[in-house]
Design an enzyme around this catalytic site. Structure first.
Site, PDB file in Angstrom:
ATOM      1  N   SER A  12     -47.179  18.598  40.329  1.00  0.00           N
ATOM      2  CA  SER A  12     -47.655  17.330  39.756  1.00  0.00           C
ATOM      3  C   SER A  12     -46.491  16.341  39.640  1.00  0.00           C
ATOM      4  CB  SER A  12     -48.230  17.584  38.363  1.00  0.00           C
ATOM      5  OG  SER A  12     -48.226  16.368  37.637  1.00  0.00           O
ATOM      6  N   HIS A  37     -49.596  16.769  43.923  1.00  0.00           N
ATOM      7  CA  HIS A  37     -50.664  16.392  42.983  1.00  0.00           C
ATOM      8  C   HIS A  37     -50.323  15.052  42.331  1.00  0.00           C
ATOM      9  CE1 HIS A  37     -53.935  17.532  40.174  1.00  0.00           C
ATOM     10  NE2 HIS A  37     -53.181  17.061  39.202  1.00  0.00           N
ATOM     11  N   ASP A  39     -51.209  12.454  39.598  1.00  0.00           N
ATOM     12  CA  ASP A  39     -51.966  12.299  38.344  1.00  0.00           C
ATOM     13  C   ASP A  39     -52.155  10.824  38.028  1.00  0.00           C
ATOM     14  OD1 ASP A  39     -50.489  15.238  37.019  1.00  0.00           O
ATOM     15  OD2 ASP A  39     -52.627  14.887  37.363  1.00  0.00           O
ATOM     16  N   MET A  41     -53.636   7.946  35.938  1.00  0.00           N
ATOM     17  CA  MET A  41     -54.132   7.796  34.566  1.00  0.00           C
ATOM     18  C   MET A  41     -54.299   6.305  34.244  1.00  0.00           C
ATOM     19  SD  MET A  41     -51.778  10.592  32.611  1.00  0.00           S
ATOM     20  CE  MET A  41     -51.561  12.239  33.266  1.00  0.00           C
ATOM     21  N   HIS A  70     -55.722  13.298  41.546  1.00  0.00           N
ATOM     22  CA  HIS A  70     -56.483  13.634  40.337  1.00  0.00           C
ATOM     23  C   HIS A  70     -56.725  12.346  39.560  1.00  0.00           C
ATOM     24  CE1 HIS A  70     -56.363  15.991  36.227  1.00  0.00           C
ATOM     25  NE2 HIS A  70     -57.533  15.459  36.475  1.00  0.00           N
ATOM     26  N   MET A  72     -57.787  10.517  36.601  1.00  0.00           N
ATOM     27  CA  MET A  72     -58.116  10.559  35.174  1.00  0.00           C
ATOM     28  C   MET A  72     -58.389   9.116  34.750  1.00  0.00           C
ATOM     29  SD  MET A  72     -55.292  13.350  34.044  1.00  0.00           S
ATOM     30  CE  MET A  72     -54.360  13.088  35.546  1.00  0.00           C
ATOM     31  N   MET A 141     -59.133  22.083  34.052  1.00  0.00           N
ATOM     32  CA  MET A 141     -58.043  21.610  33.195  1.00  0.00           C
ATOM     33  C   MET A 141     -57.733  22.689  32.158  1.00  0.00           C
ATOM     34  SD  MET A 141     -56.981  18.708  34.200  1.00  0.00           S
ATOM     35  CE  MET A 141     -55.825  18.478  32.852  1.00  0.00           C
ATOM     36  N   ASP A 179     -54.890  23.401  36.363  1.00  0.00           N
ATOM     37  CA  ASP A 179     -53.987  22.282  36.135  1.00  0.00           C
ATOM     38  C   ASP A 179     -53.630  22.142  34.658  1.00  0.00           C
ATOM     39  OD1 ASP A 179     -54.329  18.673  36.756  1.00  0.00           O
ATOM     40  OD2 ASP A 179     -52.611  19.949  36.303  1.00  0.00           O
TER      41      ASP A 179
HETATM   42  C1  DX5 Z   1     -52.348  16.405  32.862  1.00  0.00           C
HETATM   43  C2  DX5 Z   1     -52.243  16.462  34.375  1.00  0.00           C
HETATM   44  C3  DX5 Z   1     -51.492  17.680  34.849  1.00  0.00           C
HETATM   45  C4  DX5 Z   1     -50.076  17.756  34.285  1.00  0.00           C
HETATM   46  C5  DX5 Z   1     -49.471  19.101  34.597  1.00  0.00           C
HETATM   47  O1  DX5 Z   1     -53.269  15.410  32.502  1.00  0.00           O
HETATM   48  O2  DX5 Z   1     -53.517  16.495  34.980  1.00  0.00           O
HETATM   49  O3  DX5 Z   1     -51.459  17.665  36.279  1.00  0.00           O
HETATM   50  O4  DX5 Z   1     -49.291  16.747  34.861  1.00  0.00           O
HETATM   51  O5  DX5 Z   1     -48.201  19.105  34.007  1.00  0.00           O
HETATM   52  P1  DX5 Z   1     -47.608  20.453  33.361  1.00  0.00           P
HETATM   53  O6  DX5 Z   1     -47.514  21.435  34.502  1.00  0.00           O
HETATM   54  O7  DX5 Z   1     -46.249  20.033  32.830  1.00  0.00           O
HETATM   55  O8  DX5 Z   1     -48.557  20.903  32.302  1.00  0.00           O
HETATM   56 ZN    ZN Z   2     -53.526  16.754  37.141  1.00  0.00          ZN
END
Ligand code: DX5
Ligand code: ZN
Length: 223
Positions: A12, A37, A39, A41, A70, A72, A141, A179
């Protein structure tokens, strides 16, 4: 039981060096990783804001990695085309953010990306009942979304096991991605439960060199 298959590691970027994303992507590719990956947001679906399509499009030109995106974000229908155009190979939407999930997933396929659904820890697997056959991947998740460096939620293991039996019973080819809070020491348990793709941010990027870290994850899954 996923005993012999090697899991795919999808680091990620949330925990990567944001001042040097192209360099980080290059280092991942050189280290032998095949997925990355993203993320995304929006500060509304989750209490954090990261990056959007301009950053992904910029990095797309510099990377041959599989872009596992991903989302979010609230109401992702508004941005599906933009993310596919930016270079997303797989688009993962949150079931909790989609009013018409089947239509959203069909649209992702129509646009040429692989459709995937993410479930927050509290969301039951039953929500996948009628869309499972059209999914390339389900993201479980194992933390509440929005931040890296959180602790793995233990009931995620049972959820992965139950999802694996749902997929097998329906003879689907859907991959299971886990994840959040995934360090090397629980990769064996996760793969045994049925996980195919592991996302790791802090437990990966905090321990360079990346090739060695990748080996640690993969060997731990087989030990
Ligand atoms: C959280 C993300 C994850 C996160 C994982 O909302 O979807 O992908 O970045 O990070 P770690 O491995 O540090 O939990
Ligand atoms: Zn993620």
């Amino acid at each position: 039981m996923n005993t012999d298959k090697k899991p795919i590691l999808s680091p990620s970027l949330l925990s990567a060096d944001f001042s040097n994303l192209a360099g980080e992507l290059n280092a991942l590719e050189e280290a032998g990783l095949t997925w990355v990956h993203w993320d995304v947001m929006d500060g509304s679906f989750v209490p954090n804001i990261t990056f959007g399509t301009p950053v992904i499009a910029g990095c797309r030109k510099k990377s041959g990695l599989f872009f596992d995106v991903h989302l979010m974000i609230e109401d992702p229908d508004r941005y599906l085309e933009n993310f596919v155009r930016a270079g997303a190979d797989l688009l993962c939407v949150h079931a909790e953010a989609c009013r018409h999930l089947e239509r959203t997933l069909s649209e992702i396929s129509r646009l040429g990306a692989k459709p995937a659904v993410a479930l927050n820890p509290h969301t039951p697997l039953e929500i996948l009942e009628y869309v499972l056959p059209q999914l390339d991947l389900v993201l479980i998740m194992s933390v509440n979304p929005g931040f890296g460096g959180q602790k793995f939620i233990p009931f995620s293991l049972e959820k992965i096991r139950r999802l694996k039996s749902m997929i097998t019973a329906r003879d689907c080819k859907t991959l299971i991605q886990v994840d959040g809070g995934v360090p090397p020491d629980n990769t064996r348990e996760l793969t045994e439960c049925g996980a195919d793709v592991l996302v790791s941010g802090s437990a990966f990027f905090a321990h360079p060199p990346y090739q060695k870290r990748l080996e640690t994850f993969i060997t731990a899954a087989k030990d």
